[in-house]
Design an enzyme around this catalytic site. Structure first.
Site, PDB file in Angstrom:
ATOM      1  N   ASP A 178       0.833  -1.209   0.000  1.00 17.77           N
ATOM      2  CA  ASP A 178       0.000   0.000   0.000  1.00 17.77           C
ATOM      3  C   ASP A 178       0.867   1.259   0.000  1.00 17.77           C
ATOM      4  O   ASP A 178       1.796   1.371   0.774  1.00 17.77           O
ATOM      5  CB  ASP A 178      -0.885   0.031   1.254  1.00 17.77           C
ATOM      6  CG  ASP A 178      -2.006  -0.988   1.173  1.00 17.77           C
ATOM      7  OD1 ASP A 178      -3.085  -0.715   1.728  1.00 17.77           O
ATOM      8  OD2 ASP A 178      -1.790  -2.060   0.576  1.00 17.77           O
TER       9      ASP A 178
ATOM     10  N   HIS B 207      -0.843   4.591  -0.785  1.00 12.96           N
ATOM     11  CA  HIS B 207      -1.817   5.582  -0.297  1.00 12.96           C
ATOM     12  C   HIS B 207      -1.338   7.005  -0.468  1.00 12.96           C
ATOM     13  O   HIS B 207      -1.385   7.807   0.454  1.00 12.96           O
ATOM     14  CB  HIS B 207      -2.152   5.317   1.176  1.00 12.96           C
ATOM     15  CG  HIS B 207      -3.067   4.146   1.360  1.00 12.96           C
ATOM     16  ND1 HIS B 207      -4.350   4.121   0.884  1.00 12.96           N
ATOM     17  CD2 HIS B 207      -2.873   2.946   1.942  1.00 12.96           C
ATOM     18  CE1 HIS B 207      -4.911   2.952   1.167  1.00 12.96           C
ATOM     19  NE2 HIS B 207      -4.042   2.216   1.811  1.00 12.96           N
TER      20      HIS B 207
ATOM     21  N   ASP C 207      -3.836  -0.109  -3.785  1.00 16.69           N
ATOM     22  CA  ASP C 207      -4.039   0.994  -2.830  1.00 16.69           C
ATOM     23  C   ASP C 207      -3.038   2.120  -3.090  1.00 16.69           C
ATOM     24  O   ASP C 207      -2.189   2.451  -2.249  1.00 16.69           O
ATOM     25  CB  ASP C 207      -3.961   0.508  -1.380  1.00 16.69           C
ATOM     26  CG  ASP C 207      -5.301  -0.060  -0.939  1.00 16.69           C
ATOM     27  OD1 ASP C 207      -5.470  -0.317   0.259  1.00 16.69           O
ATOM     28  OD2 ASP C 207      -6.191  -0.250  -1.799  1.00 16.69           O
TER      29      ASP C 207
ATOM     30  N   ASP D 183      -5.875   7.683  -1.868  1.00 16.97           N
ATOM     31  CA  ASP D 183      -6.623   7.953  -0.632  1.00 16.97           C
ATOM     32  C   ASP D 183      -5.683   8.123   0.552  1.00 16.97           C
ATOM     33  O   ASP D 183      -4.615   7.514   0.618  1.00 16.97           O
ATOM     34  CB  ASP D 183      -7.619   6.830  -0.292  1.00 16.97           C
ATOM     35  CG  ASP D 183      -8.852   6.854  -1.191  1.00 16.97           C
ATOM     36  OD1 ASP D 183      -9.453   5.790  -1.398  1.00 16.97           O
ATOM     37  OD2 ASP D 183      -9.198   7.943  -1.689  1.00 16.97           O
ATOM     38  N   ARG D 184      -6.130   8.909   1.510  1.00 18.54           N
ATOM     39  CA  ARG D 184      -5.432   9.130   2.786  1.00 18.54           C
ATOM     40  C   ARG D 184      -4.247  10.077   2.692  1.00 18.54           C
ATOM     41  O   ARG D 184      -4.118  11.003   3.456  1.00 18.54           O
ATOM     42  CB  ARG D 184      -4.940   7.791   3.390  1.00 18.54           C
ATOM     43  CG  ARG D 184      -6.035   6.787   3.668  1.00 18.54           C
ATOM     44  CD  ARG D 184      -6.866   7.190   4.824  1.00 18.54           C
ATOM     45  NE  ARG D 184      -7.660   6.107   5.347  1.00 18.54           N
ATOM     46  CZ  ARG D 184      -8.554   6.239   6.312  1.00 18.54           C
ATOM     47  NH1 ARG D 184      -8.771   7.410   6.850  1.00 18.54           N
ATOM     48  NH2 ARG D 184      -9.240   5.198   6.740  1.00 18.54           N
TER      49      ARG D 184
ATOM     50  N   ASN E  85      -8.435  -2.401  -2.983  1.00 21.49           N
ATOM     51  CA  ASN E  85      -9.805  -2.015  -2.638  1.00 21.49           C
ATOM     52  C   ASN E  85     -10.015  -0.510  -2.738  1.00 21.49           C
ATOM     53  O   ASN E  85     -11.144  -0.047  -2.890  1.00 21.49           O
ATOM     54  CB  ASN E  85     -10.216  -2.536  -1.250  1.00 21.49           C
ATOM     55  CG  ASN E  85      -9.351  -1.974  -0.150  1.00 21.49           C
ATOM     56  OD1 ASN E  85      -8.127  -2.109  -0.173  1.00 21.49           O
ATOM     57  ND2 ASN E  85      -9.970  -1.348   0.835  1.00 21.49           N
ATOM     58  N   HIS E  86      -8.927   0.256  -2.715  1.00 21.97           N
ATOM     59  CA  HIS E  86      -9.090   1.703  -2.854  1.00 21.97           C
ATOM     60  C   HIS E  86      -9.188   2.138  -4.303  1.00 21.97           C
ATOM     61  O   HIS E  86      -9.468   3.293  -4.588  1.00 21.97           O
ATOM     62  CB  HIS E  86      -7.949   2.448  -2.144  1.00 21.97           C
ATOM     63  CG  HIS E  86      -8.192   2.571  -0.678  1.00 21.97           C
ATOM     64  ND1 HIS E  86      -8.690   3.715  -0.101  1.00 21.97           N
ATOM     65  CD2 HIS E  86      -8.047   1.675   0.324  1.00 21.97           C
ATOM     66  CE1 HIS E  86      -8.829   3.521   1.202  1.00 21.97           C
ATOM     67  NE2 HIS E  86      -8.443   2.285   1.483  1.00 21.97           N
TER      68      HIS E  86
ATOM     69  N   HIS F 269      -4.050  -8.200  -3.651  1.00 23.32           N
ATOM     70  CA  HIS F 269      -4.078  -7.081  -2.713  1.00 23.32           C
ATOM     71  C   HIS F 269      -4.570  -7.515  -1.326  1.00 23.32           C
ATOM     72  O   HIS F 269      -3.929  -7.253  -0.326  1.00 23.32           O
ATOM     73  CB  HIS F 269      -4.959  -5.938  -3.216  1.00 23.32           C
ATOM     74  CG  HIS F 269      -5.077  -4.834  -2.213  1.00 23.32           C
ATOM     75  ND1 HIS F 269      -4.039  -3.962  -1.958  1.00 23.32           N
ATOM     76  CD2 HIS F 269      -6.072  -4.478  -1.370  1.00 23.32           C
ATOM     77  CE1 HIS F 269      -4.397  -3.118  -1.006  1.00 23.32           C
ATOM     78  NE2 HIS F 269      -5.623  -3.401  -0.628  1.00 23.32           N
TER      79      HIS F 269
ATOM     80  N   ARG G 244     -14.839  -5.693   8.023  1.00 26.99           N
ATOM     81  CA  ARG G 244     -14.698  -4.531   7.152  1.00 26.99           C
ATOM     82  C   ARG G 244     -15.962  -4.282   6.328  1.00 26.99           C
ATOM     83  O   ARG G 244     -16.113  -3.247   5.701  1.00 26.99           O
ATOM     84  CB  ARG G 244     -13.550  -4.719   6.174  1.00 26.99           C
ATOM     85  CG  ARG G 244     -12.164  -4.804   6.807  1.00 26.99           C
ATOM     86  CD  ARG G 244     -11.167  -4.623   5.710  1.00 26.99           C
ATOM     87  NE  ARG G 244      -9.814  -5.004   6.037  1.00 26.99           N
ATOM     88  CZ  ARG G 244      -8.781  -4.198   5.876  1.00 26.99           C
ATOM     89  NH1 ARG G 244      -8.970  -2.967   5.442  1.00 26.99           N
ATOM     90  NH2 ARG G 244      -7.567  -4.616   6.142  1.00 26.99           N
TER      91      ARG G 244
ATOM     92  N   HIS H  98      -2.748  -4.544   2.098  1.00 24.95           N
ATOM     93  CA  HIS H  98      -4.096  -4.298   2.626  1.00 24.95           C
ATOM     94  C   HIS H  98      -4.171  -4.053   4.127  1.00 24.95           C
ATOM     95  O   HIS H  98      -5.139  -3.467   4.617  1.00 24.95           O
ATOM     96  CB  HIS H  98      -5.004  -5.481   2.244  1.00 24.95           C
ATOM     97  CG  HIS H  98      -6.473  -5.258   2.432  1.00 24.95           C
ATOM     98  ND1 HIS H  98      -7.119  -4.092   2.064  1.00 24.95           N
ATOM     99  CD2 HIS H  98      -7.440  -6.054   2.946  1.00 24.95           C
ATOM    100  CE1 HIS H  98      -8.406  -4.191   2.328  1.00 24.95           C
ATOM    101  NE2 HIS H  98      -8.635  -5.366   2.870  1.00 24.95           N
TER     102      HIS H  98
END
Lengths: 321, 391
Positions: free
Chosen positions: A53, A55, A71, A74-75, A103-104, A153, A218, A245
């Site tokens: 990840d 991010h 991923d 995001d963030r 998943n992002h 992932h 989740r 993840h």
């Protein structure tokens, strides 16, 4: 549009300058064509550098073969720059850079966790978000290294026992043919469904306390235990599962007698977790070495105002520009 | 939508024995009911009884809910009321917080005529003018036993669901029954193709608060403006967490999309465990799967969404057709065991055509008698919505 210079784009992004919106549209469209030709299970050979990840923390350039486990956005505050760079790298070196869907890489998640907002802030509208999320639909779901290491992932699915089953998932159909742009037309897109094998591959987590599958807290995917892992490896004649993840305070973790590893490459997640990050090197003989690094000191304050995310301290400059 | 699928008829009996379904062999259902009857309430306690004084301010009571991570508080009897034999006046939870905040934001719209009839609302507004609203005015009245015996704790609806799920896991014939898809089950409180209370992502926070208060529900779905797809959900708990402590009223006019991002942002920001933006199942998901998902995610409800295009679907006012087609809450999961809904089941068992929407039934067990905006009007509205049985 006139042919664009990918190397110049990459150089520009490494200087932390955003690409023009129209250029991004072209790049995403071309990358979609590359991705479309890939199977749901892409086979590569070592040596490979595996990145978990990110991010939106920072950017990289390939010296070796690269595998990114999803991923990308995001963030963090640099999701746009990060995914722009990765997309250019993929387009420039399609056989040396592999991008797995996380998943992002989904419309629903990016609207909630920051990427959408960042796109609107940096480009004044949501077109760029649309280009990228449309491109995400084409990202592959998994990679196999040397026919031995299965990379995904999130994790495993109760609907998937053999890798061949992943190959026949229609990742381009996804779940959301219902999206109606107006009452007459249905627009096709392949958003990650919230149930089913595609969702499980990007959302599931291992659970060392269990043997079997259980519903994930989740809200998508499953937790899976040792029994599931060993059976999967045996059925598919593999020796290891590599995934991302989940945040790892030390940058990586190994479970199930080192048959499953988690790689996490975003140091000081959300600028507050204080975790280390790692990047994994898989060698031709099957060796696996985790390079652990920290966030740069500048990142440890309230969030970077400097563009220092690339130089994330420690060993990173040796591997990246 | 097509209602050509047969609605299985439901028989029910009154209070002392729970509802059973005609499709289940009597021996089986008797076995389950007798196991249930042996469970003592105290074995299922999962929350403590936390008390507050009647004159605690609403703000402080809300803060207590948040800081102690509770679902509800027990409000002590006000001193001036007698008899003092009953220890508690009522319960206070986030639905009350939402109703109160909605009233505060919309009080200028209540006409003096309306106000004349709503005594409780008048009391609240008067207290507000004097500077502090005591929590007892806003809490839901309860009927407590007249003897002040010590309260051991609270059994939440989640505890009931958890017991039922565990019991089903070790009871094969019940597990088999629960493994039917949602769309085939005759649970009347789960009108899958009814309109679900929803708001657009561009609607304001106050719009959502009003919906929850007026409709007597604890959450609203948030759907995408353009596509009508389910994006997320906002609950009274979210209002308590984000709106109640807000310093200014500006938050009331922010679009729901932004509120959702604010609510979700802390999820996973310290442990890296990001969650799916909204919890949902499909009509083909089994009831047992749905129950497990409710427990695993610690959610009060999951939405039911169609995966494939719907050619005709119930529309919510002027919005585009949505993939949202139902909702299942913790209450629904336990409704076959709880004898609280028999009167409604009886009413609908003979209804051949789709019943009219009764959204407030979703919050039935935590009935919104305390919903301040419609407190005095609540009983009347409820009666209006229950259809008259045919034949």
């Amino acid at each position: 549009m006139a042919p664009f210079d990918l190397d110049a784009c990459i150089a520009q992004l490494l200087r932390k300058q955003l690409l023009h919106e129209a250029l991004l549209r072209e790049i995403c469209a071309k990358t979609k064509e590359v991705l479309m030709r890939e199977s749901n299970v892409v086979h590569v050979s070592a040596p490979v550098t595996v990145v978990g990840d990110i991010h939106g923390i920072g950017g990289y350039a390939p010296h070796t073969n690269y595998l990114f486990l999803g991923d990308y956005v995001d963030r963090g505050l640099f999701s746009v720059e990060t995914i722009s760079l990765l997309t250019c790298l993929k387009l420039r070196w399609p056989d040396r850079v592999q991008l797995i869907r996380g998943n992002h890489e989904s419309r629903a998640v990016t609207q909630t966790y920051g990427f959408y907002t960042e796109c609107v802030r940096k480009y004044g509208g949501s077109h760029v978000w649309t280009y990228f999320t449309d491109m995400f639909d084409f990202l592959t779901l998994s990679v196999v290294i040397d026919d031995r290491i299965f990379c995904v992932h999130g994790g495993l699915s109760p609907s998937i026992h053999s890798i061949d089953q992943i190959k026949v998932v229609d990742r381009f159909r996804g779940a959301s043919c219902y999206y109606a742009r107006d009452h007459a037309q249905l627009t096709h897109c392949a958003e990650i469904p919230h149930e089913g094998p595609m969702a499980d591959l990007v959302w599931s987590d291992p659970d060392p306390e269990k043997e079997d599958f259980a519903i994930s807290p989740r809200g998508a995917g499953y937790t899976f235990g040792s029994g599931v892992v060993y059976k999967f490896l045996e059925t598919n004649k593999m020796s290891h599962i590599l995934r991302a993840h989940q945040l790892c305070m030390e940058g990586y973790t190994s479970l199930f007698d080192e048959h499953l590893s988690t790689v996490w490459s975003a140091p000081n997640y959300c600028y507050r977790c204080g975790n280390s990050a790692s990047i994994l090197e898989v060698g031709p003989g099957g060796s696996m070495f985790f390079n652990v690094f920290q966030a740069a000191p500048e990142n440890e304050r309230d969030g970077p105002s400097h563009q220092t995310a690339q130089n994330a301290g420690g060993k990173l400059p040796e591997y990246f520009l | 939508m097509s209602f050509s699928r047969r609605r299985l008829s439901v028989s029910s009996t009154r209070s002392d024995s729970p509802t059973v379904f005609t499709v289940v062999p009597k021996a089986d259902s008797e076995e389950w009911v007798s196991a249930w009857k042996q469970v003592l309430a105290k074995e299922l306690i999962d929350s403590p009884v936390v008390e507050v004084d009647a004159d605690t301010s609403v703000e402080d009571a809300c803060e207590t809910l948040l800081s102690k991570d509770l679902q509800c508080l027990a409000v002590r009897m006000p001193h001036e009321r007698s008899p003092q034999t009953v220890p508690f006046y009522g319960l206070f939870d986030f639905a009350d917080v939402n109703a109160f905040l909605t009233l505060a934001a919309t009080r200028h719209k209540i006409s003096t005529d309306e106000l004349r009839e709503k005594l409780r609302v008048q009391d609240i507004l008067k207290a507000a003018r004097e500077g502090k609203v005591p929590v007892y005015l806003v809490s839901m009245l309860i009927q407590s036993p007249s003897s002040p015996s010590e309260y051991l704790g609270i059994v939440s609806d989640r505890a009931l669901l958890s017991w039922l799920t565990n019991y089903a896991q070790r009871t094969p014939n019940l597990l088999k029954y629960l493994s039917a898809p949602l769309s085939t089950l005759p649970l009347p409180s789960m009108y899958l193709y009814m309109s679900v209370i929803a708001a657009r992502a561009s609607d304001t926070v106050l719009d959502a608060m009003k919906l929850m208060s007026d409709e007597g529900v604890s959450s609203v779905a948030v759907v995408d403006d353009e596509t009508g797809g389910l994006l997320s959900a906002v609950s009274v708990t979210d209002i308590g967490k984000v709106v109640a402590p807000a310093q200014s009223n500006q938050i009331l006019s922010t679009p729901l999309k932004q509120l959702v991002a604010r609510i979700k942002e802390p999820d996973g920001s310290t442990d890296g465990v990001d969650k799916f933006p909204v919890y949902s199942v499909t009509p083909n998901s089994t009831l047992f799967y749905t129950m497990q998902k409710l427990l695993a995610t610690n959610a009060h409800r999951v939405f039911v969404t169609e995966e494939s295009p719907m050619s005709s679907s119930p529309t919510f006012s002027s919005m585009a057709p949505t993939n949202l087609c139902g909702i299942v809450s913790v209450v629904d999961g336990t409704s076959q065991l709880t004898p609280l809904v028999p009167c409604l089941l009886l009413t609908h068992s003979h209804h051949p055509s789709p019943p009219p929407p009764i959204p407030s039934r979703r919050a039935h067990i935590r009935t919104r008698l305390g919903s301040v905006g419609s407190f005095e009007g609540f009983q009347v509205r409820w009666a209006e919505r229950v259809p008259v049985p045919e034949g």
